[in-house]
Design a protein around this motif. Structure first.
Motif, PDB file in Angstrom:
ATOM      1  N   GLU A  15      42.558  67.252  24.471  1.00 13.38           N
ATOM      2  CA  GLU A  15      43.431  68.047  23.626  1.00 13.38           C
ATOM      3  C   GLU A  15      44.746  67.322  23.447  1.00 13.38           C
ATOM      4  N   CYS A  16      45.119  67.111  22.205  1.00 10.31           N
ATOM      5  CA  CYS A  16      46.392  66.481  21.900  1.00 10.31           C
ATOM      6  C   CYS A  16      47.513  67.439  22.286  1.00 10.31           C
ATOM      7  N   ILE A  17      48.451  66.937  23.078  1.00  9.10           N
ATOM      8  CA  ILE A  17      49.516  67.845  23.510  1.00  9.10           C
ATOM      9  C   ILE A  17      50.561  68.039  22.420  1.00  9.10           C
ATOM     10  N   SER A  18      50.420  67.265  21.359  1.00  7.94           N
ATOM     11  CA  SER A  18      51.380  67.378  20.258  1.00  7.94           C
ATOM     12  C   SER A  18      50.927  68.410  19.234  1.00  7.94           C
ATOM     13  N   CYS A  19      49.705  68.244  18.736  1.00  6.96           N
ATOM     14  CA  CYS A  19      49.240  69.138  17.679  1.00  6.96           C
ATOM     15  C   CYS A  19      48.167  70.109  18.174  1.00  6.96           C
ATOM     16  N   LYS A  20      47.862  70.007  19.476  1.00 10.20           N
ATOM     17  CA  LYS A  20      46.893  70.935  20.104  1.00 10.20           C
ATOM     18  C   LYS A  20      45.507  70.845  19.498  1.00 10.20           C
ATOM     19  N   LYS A  35      44.286  57.735  21.365  1.00  9.35           N
ATOM     20  CA  LYS A  35      45.308  58.430  20.595  1.00  9.35           C
ATOM     21  C   LYS A  35      44.679  59.459  19.675  1.00  9.35           C
ATOM     22  N   CYS A  36      45.478  60.430  19.342  1.00  9.40           N
ATOM     23  CA  CYS A  36      45.014  61.518  18.514  1.00  9.40           C
ATOM     24  C   CYS A  36      44.720  61.019  17.102  1.00  9.40           C
ATOM     25  N   PRO A  37      43.517  61.212  16.600  1.00  4.65           N
ATOM     26  CA  PRO A  37      43.168  60.773  15.241  1.00  4.65           C
ATOM     27  C   PRO A  37      43.843  61.623  14.166  1.00  4.65           C
ATOM     28  N   ILE A  38      44.337  62.760  14.550  1.00  7.11           N
ATOM     29  CA  ILE A  38      44.951  63.641  13.568  1.00  7.11           C
ATOM     30  C   ILE A  38      46.429  63.291  13.348  1.00  7.11           C
ATOM     31  N   CYS A  39      47.183  63.237  14.440  1.00  9.98           N
ATOM     32  CA  CYS A  39      48.617  63.015  14.280  1.00  9.98           C
ATOM     33  C   CYS A  39      49.054  61.670  14.853  1.00  9.98           C
ATOM     34  N   GLY A  40      48.162  61.015  15.582  1.00  5.41           N
ATOM     35  CA  GLY A  40      48.497  59.689  16.102  1.00  5.41           C
ATOM     36  C   GLY A  40      49.239  59.711  17.424  1.00  5.41           C
ATOM     37  N   TYR A  41      49.412  60.875  17.995  1.00  4.09           N
ATOM     38  CA  TYR A  41      50.087  60.987  19.284  1.00  4.09           C
ATOM     39  C   TYR A  41      49.208  60.421  20.386  1.00  4.09           C
ATOM     40  N   ARG A  42      49.837  59.755  21.343  1.00  4.11           N
ATOM     41  CA  ARG A  42      49.048  59.023  22.327  1.00  4.11           C
ATOM     42  C   ARG A  42      48.852  59.747  23.640  1.00  4.11           C
TER      43      ARG A  42
HETATM   44 ZN   LIG Z   1      47.549  65.277  17.603  1.00  8.97          ZN
END
Ligand SMILES: [Zn+2]
Length: 58
Positions: A15-20, A35-42
């Motif tokens: 689970e991306c902690i940025s965009c959940k 890294k998150c494929p949606i928002c790119g958060y690592r």
């Molecule tokens: Zn994300």
């Protein structure tokens, strides 16, 4: 036939902690880095998929 081999990576979700957003291990395997494929958060945290078990007891 009778044997079921499961890879340890299957079923693991992050689970991306940025965009959940929920990201599967298969999606992460596409990119060389975590890294998150949606928002790119690592920063992703590993989450366990909810397994609903119905245990019959009698
Ligand atoms: Zn994300």
């Amino acid at each position: 036939m009778g044997t079921a081999e499961e890879k340890p990576t299957t079923g693991i979700e992050y689970e991306c902690i940025s965009c959940k957003e929920k990201v599967t291990a298969e999606q992460l395997a596409i990119t060389p880095e975590i890294k998150c494929p949606i928002c790119g958060y690592r920063v992703l945290k590993k989450v366990r998929p909810q397994i609903v078990k119905h245990i019959k007891s009698r």
